[in-house]
Design a protein around this motif. Sequence first.
Motif, PDB file in Angstrom:
ATOM      1  N   ALA A  10       2.429   1.721  -3.491  1.00 37.19           N
ATOM      2  CA  ALA A  10       1.278   2.213  -4.330  1.00 37.19           C
ATOM      3  C   ALA A  10       0.896   3.818  -4.213  1.00 37.19           C
ATOM      4  O   ALA A  10       1.051   4.563  -5.094  1.00 37.19           O
ATOM      5  CB  ALA A  10       0.052   1.405  -4.433  1.00 37.19           C
ATOM      6  N   HIS A  11       0.899   4.165  -2.889  1.00 44.06           N
ATOM      7  CA  HIS A  11       0.531   5.724  -2.301  1.00 44.06           C
ATOM      8  C   HIS A  11       1.641   6.555  -2.636  1.00 44.06           C
ATOM      9  O   HIS A  11       1.396   7.620  -3.238  1.00 44.06           O
ATOM     10  CB  HIS A  11       0.294   5.462  -0.959  1.00 44.06           C
TER      11      HIS A  11
ATOM     12  N   GLU B 271      -5.844  -3.499  -9.461  1.00 41.31           N
ATOM     13  CA  GLU B 271      -6.809  -2.670 -10.474  1.00 41.31           C
ATOM     14  C   GLU B 271      -6.679  -1.217 -10.117  1.00 41.31           C
ATOM     15  O   GLU B 271      -6.313  -0.633  -8.969  1.00 41.31           O
ATOM     16  CB  GLU B 271      -8.209  -3.085 -10.022  1.00 41.31           C
ATOM     17  N   LYS B 272      -6.863  -0.474 -11.180  1.00 40.60           N
ATOM     18  CA  LYS B 272      -6.837   0.888 -11.083  1.00 40.60           C
ATOM     19  C   LYS B 272      -7.926   1.662 -10.138  1.00 40.60           C
ATOM     20  O   LYS B 272      -9.072   1.222 -10.360  1.00 40.60           O
ATOM     21  CB  LYS B 272      -6.900   1.744 -12.554  1.00 40.60           C
ATOM     22  N   SER B 273      -7.502   2.659  -9.058  1.00 42.34           N
ATOM     23  CA  SER B 273      -8.578   3.114  -8.468  1.00 42.34           C
ATOM     24  C   SER B 273      -9.645   3.792  -9.249  1.00 42.34           C
ATOM     25  O   SER B 273      -9.362   4.515 -10.245  1.00 42.34           O
ATOM     26  CB  SER B 273      -7.943   4.087  -7.479  1.00 42.34           C
ATOM     27  N   ASP B 274     -11.084   3.606  -8.789  1.00 43.76           N
ATOM     28  CA  ASP B 274     -11.952   4.415  -9.579  1.00 43.76           C
ATOM     29  C   ASP B 274     -13.095   4.970  -8.650  1.00 43.76           C
ATOM     30  O   ASP B 274     -14.182   5.289  -8.999  1.00 43.76           O
ATOM     31  CB  ASP B 274     -12.914   3.329 -10.500  1.00 43.76           C
ATOM     32  N   TYR B 275     -12.608   5.152  -7.199  1.00 43.23           N
ATOM     33  CA  TYR B 275     -13.239   5.727  -6.319  1.00 43.23           C
ATOM     34  C   TYR B 275     -13.707   6.991  -6.528  1.00 43.23           C
ATOM     35  O   TYR B 275     -12.818   7.961  -6.862  1.00 43.23           O
ATOM     36  CB  TYR B 275     -12.689   5.543  -5.058  1.00 43.23           C
ATOM     37  N   GLU B 276     -14.640   7.602  -6.298  1.00 41.17           N
ATOM     38  CA  GLU B 276     -15.143   8.970  -6.328  1.00 41.17           C
ATOM     39  C   GLU B 276     -15.768   9.398  -5.198  1.00 41.17           C
ATOM     40  O   GLU B 276     -16.648   8.656  -4.405  1.00 41.17           O
ATOM     41  CB  GLU B 276     -15.906   9.126  -7.599  1.00 41.17           C
TER      42      GLU B 276
ATOM     43  N   TYR C 139       0.946  -1.169  -0.092  1.00 43.64           N
ATOM     44  CA  TYR C 139      -0.052   0.055   0.067  1.00 43.64           C
ATOM     45  C   TYR C 139       0.903   1.326   0.122  1.00 43.64           C
ATOM     46  O   TYR C 139       0.601   2.386  -0.917  1.00 43.64           O
ATOM     47  CB  TYR C 139      -1.009   0.041   1.355  1.00 43.64           C
TER      48      TYR C 139
ATOM     49  N   MET D  65      -2.036  -4.544  -5.001  1.00 45.19           N
ATOM     50  CA  MET D  65      -3.225  -4.086  -5.555  1.00 45.19           C
ATOM     51  C   MET D  65      -3.007  -4.132  -7.084  1.00 45.19           C
ATOM     52  O   MET D  65      -1.992  -3.814  -7.544  1.00 45.19           O
ATOM     53  CB  MET D  65      -3.653  -2.722  -5.331  1.00 45.19           C
TER      54      MET D  65
ATOM     55  N   PRO E 161       1.517   2.902  -8.078  1.00 43.76           N
ATOM     56  CA  PRO E 161       0.954   1.657  -8.258  1.00 43.76           C
ATOM     57  C   PRO E 161       0.977   0.746  -9.458  1.00 43.76           C
ATOM     58  O   PRO E 161       0.512  -0.287  -9.661  1.00 43.76           O
ATOM     59  CB  PRO E 161      -0.614   2.120  -8.249  1.00 43.76           C
ATOM     60  N   GLU E 162       1.861   1.184 -10.354  1.00 43.50           N
ATOM     61  CA  GLU E 162       2.179   0.489 -11.728  1.00 43.50           C
ATOM     62  C   GLU E 162       3.551  -0.245 -11.454  1.00 43.50           C
ATOM     63  O   GLU E 162       4.321  -0.611 -12.475  1.00 43.50           O
ATOM     64  CB  GLU E 162       2.761   1.392 -12.873  1.00 43.50           C
TER      65      GLU E 162
END
Length: 319
Positions: A272-273, A310-315, A269, A308, A277-278
């Motif tokens: 990625a942060h 998957e690409k983040s898609d949180y909105e 984590y 992780m 993340p790639e």
Amino acid sequence: MKIGLVSDSLSHLSTLEVIKTASELGLERIEFATGNWSTAPHMDLDGLLNSADKRATLLRQLDDHGLKISALNANGNQLHPGPSGAVHAACADKTVELASLLEVENVVMMSGLPAAPGDSYPNWIVTSWPPETQEILGYQWEVAEKYWTKQAALARQNGVKICIEALGQQLVYNLPSFLRLREITGDAVGLNFDPSHLIWMGADPLAIIREAGSMIYHVHAKDTFIDRYNRATTSALDNRPMTQSRERSWNYVTLGYGQPETWWNEFCYTLAHFASPELTLSIEHEDMNLSRLEGVRKSVELLKRTAMFEKSDYELPAI
């Protein structure tokens, strides 16, 4: 993130067997060693440099199994004052050239370690006293600056990034020494972030990730077990052979057998942060107590739970 494998972890297998095994384990990347400290069991450096057909065959085999090369690895000591230094430097240069031909972005290397002036063997300075230690360090960095100025230029000419692995018995072994090298090279050089070395030396890999951030270009997934009883009398500096694992203060181990799985959750984590993340997490198996296949398999299973993908898609919800 991508999970990969340092091919030397399965050095007993042929190149095609390593590729097939990586695919069966659900991996997406492979890191191939080209020489120096490795016998390069899976890569003919000169053959691939000189033959477009051989390069095409390797890339086709990888593509057929859904794999790509995350990095080429030329770990060694290019700054050794003896004949091996020139040999390692030549291998490193060829590896940069091959990476360009294969369209591989990353080349993993060590910083190298010179000797003290007039000595025949490298000298790793880890204290500030007596005073001659600073004289030796000054000389070593003069040697390193000449080499790394040229090496950074070579990397840029070939469109390649060099990923330095911080290691004991090397000029770059912690964050301050890496940042000193980075002042010489600029962004042609970043980190191949291997937490196992930092752990045995007593550093906190998670803190270094926060400081290094985008300077991390590639990652080795390798763990270290600290034997607190042996360390209490030996310290972190243990020069006994790796085969004496019961007596040593620390040993390289399969993921999860040194740091708990919760630590690896935080490791992934934090990468990625604060970094990217790639990144590729390239598993490097050096556990004396497990078979190579079991060690790699257990490491893959842990990373599949902690990384992780998957690409983040949180909105944020609308107000």
